[in-house]
Scaffold this active site. Sequence first.
Site, PDB file in Angstrom:
ATOM      1  CG  HIS A  83       3.290  38.011 -65.372  1.00  9.56           C
ATOM      2  ND1 HIS A  83       2.620  36.867 -64.980  1.00  9.56           N
ATOM      3  CD2 HIS A  83       4.544  37.903 -64.832  1.00  9.56           C
ATOM      4  CE1 HIS A  83       3.437  36.116 -64.253  1.00  9.56           C
ATOM      5  NE2 HIS A  83       4.595  36.726 -64.137  1.00  9.56           N
ATOM      6  CG  HIS A  92       8.245  33.616 -66.039  1.00 11.44           C
ATOM      7  ND1 HIS A  92       7.072  33.978 -66.662  1.00 11.44           N
ATOM      8  CD2 HIS A  92       8.147  34.072 -64.757  1.00 11.44           C
ATOM      9  CE1 HIS A  92       6.298  34.616 -65.800  1.00 11.44           C
ATOM     10  NE2 HIS A  92       6.933  34.675 -64.636  1.00 11.44           N
ATOM     11  CG  ASP A 148       8.973  37.581 -63.384  1.00 10.37           C
ATOM     12  OD1 ASP A 148       7.842  37.843 -63.852  1.00 10.37           O
ATOM     13  OD2 ASP A 148       9.194  36.586 -62.667  1.00 10.37           O
ATOM     14  CG  HIS A 166       9.499  39.760 -58.265  1.00 11.87           C
ATOM     15  ND1 HIS A 166       9.295  40.202 -59.552  1.00 11.87           N
ATOM     16  CD2 HIS A 166       8.888  38.554 -58.187  1.00 11.87           C
ATOM     17  CE1 HIS A 166       8.588  39.304 -60.223  1.00 11.87           C
ATOM     18  NE2 HIS A 166       8.332  38.290 -59.413  1.00 11.87           N
TER      19      HIS A 166
END
Length: 279
Positions: free
Chosen positions: A79, A234, A238, A260
Site C-alpha cells: 500500500h 483495491h 495492490d 500478490h
Amino acid sequence: MKRNQHTIGKDVTYKGLGLHSGMPVTMTMHPAAPGTGIIFKRSDLPGGPEVPAQSRYITNTLRATTLEKGEAKVFTVEHVLSALYALQIDNCVIEMDSPEPPVGDGSAKTFCDMVEEAGIETQDEMIPILTLDTSAAVYEDNKFITALPYDGLRITFTSINPHPLLGTQMRDVVIDHDSYMKEIAPARTIGFTWELEAMRKMDLGKGGTLENAVVYSETECLSQLRFPDELVRHKILDILGDISLVGPLHAHIIAVLGSHKLNAELSEKLQALKKDLKE
C-alpha cells in the site's frame, strides 16, 4: 525513455497499527538522494538494517508482499509502495520501528497524504522508464496477469467472485496523479468473515477493523463502501505496489483474478526484460 527523479520535500511521520501484526509502528518517510531508490529501514533492530524495495528481495506473497534482506524484514508494504509509485516518488527512506507499516485507513490514501504534506521535489538526475517491445505474462489456473506495450501506464482488472453482492467487477484506469488520487488511493483491502478465523490462526489480520477493511459476511457488506466496486479498485492499488519494485514502467497491465504471487512473478519477468535491455 527517461524522466526526472523525485523525492519528498521533508521528513513526515505517521503512527498506527499494522494490518496483519496489529503491532504499533511509527513510520517516517525521509527525503533521499538521486539513485537511492525506495529503502525500508528497521530502526528497532541493531544497526538499523535496510532492505531495498526491489523484486529480488520478495520472500513471501501470502495475502501481502514481504521484503527481506539479512535482518531487515518488512511485510504488507504494497500500500505504501503503491502510493509512492503512483506519485512518482523514486527516492525515499522509509524508517519503521516495527516490521509492518501502519494500516492507516486500509487504503493508500494515508500515504498519499504524507507525500502531499511533505511535498514532491523534482531532482536533476534522470531515471529510465521501462518500455516494452513485447508482452510478458503469468498464468495460474484461471488467473493471469500480463503487461503489454503501451504509451503510459494503464491497468485493467477483472474480478469474478461468487459472493451475491460482488459478482463480476471490471475497472480500467490510466494511471496518473489525479486518477490515482481520486479513483484508486481511497480503495481499502477486502475481507470475508469466514476467512477471519483462519487468518487469526495464521497471526494475520490482527489490526483489521470494519473501518480499515471492507468486510463481507455471506449475505451483506458489514462496512460502509467508498465505491460500489471497491474490491477491484483495491486490486489495482495492490498491482501498482507490487509492480513498483521494477521501477518506472510504461505498459498496459491486464489481470483477471490476480494475486500478490502473480504480481511478484510478473515483476520478475519485467525485471529480466529490464536487464536484457541494459545488456
